[in-house]
Design a protein around this motif. Structure first.
Motif, mmCIF file in Angstrom:
data_model
loop_
_atom_site.group_PDB
_atom_site.id
_atom_site.type_symbol
_atom_site.label_atom_id
_atom_site.label_comp_id
_atom_site.label_asym_id
_atom_site.label_seq_id
_atom_site.Cartn_x
_atom_site.Cartn_y
_atom_site.Cartn_z
ATOM 1 N N GLN A 143 -3.674 0.994 -2.996
ATOM 2 C CA GLN A 143 -3.290 -0.505 -2.623
ATOM 3 C C GLN A 143 -3.372 -1.363 -3.623
ATOM 4 O O GLN A 143 -3.987 -1.273 -4.662
ATOM 5 C CB GLN A 143 -4.850 -1.117 -1.989
ATOM 6 C CG GLN A 143 -4.843 -2.390 -1.401
ATOM 7 C CD GLN A 143 -3.835 -2.746 -0.311
ATOM 8 O OE1 GLN A 143 -3.685 -1.782 0.461
ATOM 9 N NE2 GLN A 143 -3.096 -3.589 -0.534
ATOM 10 N N TYR A 168 -4.179 6.977 -1.117
ATOM 11 C CA TYR A 168 -3.519 5.782 -1.173
ATOM 12 C C TYR A 168 -3.713 4.883 -2.481
ATOM 13 O O TYR A 168 -4.649 5.076 -3.083
ATOM 14 C CB TYR A 168 -4.360 5.038 0.143
ATOM 15 C CG TYR A 168 -4.170 5.585 1.190
ATOM 16 C CD1 TYR A 168 -5.355 6.478 1.993
ATOM 17 C CD2 TYR A 168 -3.244 5.466 2.207
ATOM 18 C CE1 TYR A 168 -5.210 6.818 2.970
ATOM 19 C CE2 TYR A 168 -3.212 6.048 3.380
ATOM 20 C CZ TYR A 168 -4.072 6.774 3.604
ATOM 21 O OH TYR A 168 -4.133 7.387 5.002
ATOM 22 N N ARG A 188 0.795 -1.132 -0.008
ATOM 23 C CA ARG A 188 -0.188 0.009 0.100
ATOM 24 C C ARG A 188 0.805 1.055 0.009
ATOM 25 O O ARG A 188 1.834 1.355 1.023
ATOM 26 C CB ARG A 188 -1.040 -0.130 1.405
ATOM 27 C CG ARG A 188 -2.125 1.098 0.824
ATOM 28 C CD ARG A 188 -3.062 1.088 2.041
ATOM 29 N NE ARG A 188 -2.428 1.896 3.347
ATOM 30 C CZ ARG A 188 -3.223 2.534 4.425
ATOM 31 N NH1 ARG A 188 -4.461 2.439 3.887
ATOM 32 N NH2 ARG A 188 -2.712 3.045 5.526
ATOM 33 N N SER A 205 1.358 5.254 -0.005
ATOM 34 C CA SER A 205 0.546 6.561 0.606
ATOM 35 C C SER A 205 1.426 7.775 -0.060
ATOM 36 O O SER A 205 2.363 7.725 -0.297
ATOM 37 C CB SER A 205 0.899 6.740 2.259
ATOM 38 O OG SER A 205 0.345 5.540 2.906
#
Length: 123
Positions: free
Chosen positions: A82, A80, A19, A21
């Protein structure tokens, strides 16, 4: 302008997850469309995903559709990415960026960029 800092990259085996950021500071984060791009060695900057500021619509490159999910938390000024079911061909430096005008699929429409975070997927 907005200042952007990516994090969360690393080395992962094929099939794994990461993930990413993107922390933003500066002007009002919620009024910017956010995008993720990637660049592999010897290749151009490639669109990965975008999330519009006005209605929260998400858009993905065909190569990542169904595997990657983009989201944002305006309260935390953070976006984000993912990434699931990673493949060796996902190996690249990943950048987040902001735009207010132009095509969200084209890197030249974006006016603020982070420094990038490296994602390496081993086979």
């Amino acid at each position: 302008q907005v200042q952007l800092v990516e994090s969360g990259g690393g080395l992962v085996q094929a099939g794994g997850s990461l993930r990413l950021s993107c922390a933003a500071s500066g002007r009002t984060f919620s009024r910017y469309t956010m995008g993720w791009f990637r660049q592999a060695p010897g290749k151009g900057r490639e669109f990965v995903a975008a999330l519009t500021w006005n209605d929260g619509s998400t858009y993905y490159a065909d190569s990542v559709k169904g595997r990657f999910t983009m989201s944002r938390d305006n309260a935390k000024n953070t976006a984000y990415l993912q990434m699931n079911s990673l493949k060796p061909e996902d190996t690249a430096n990943y950048y987040c960026a902001t735009t207010t005008l132009g095509s969200i699929f084209v890197w030249s429409s974006y006016d603020s960029w982070g420094q990038g975070t490296q994602v390496t997927v081993s086979s």
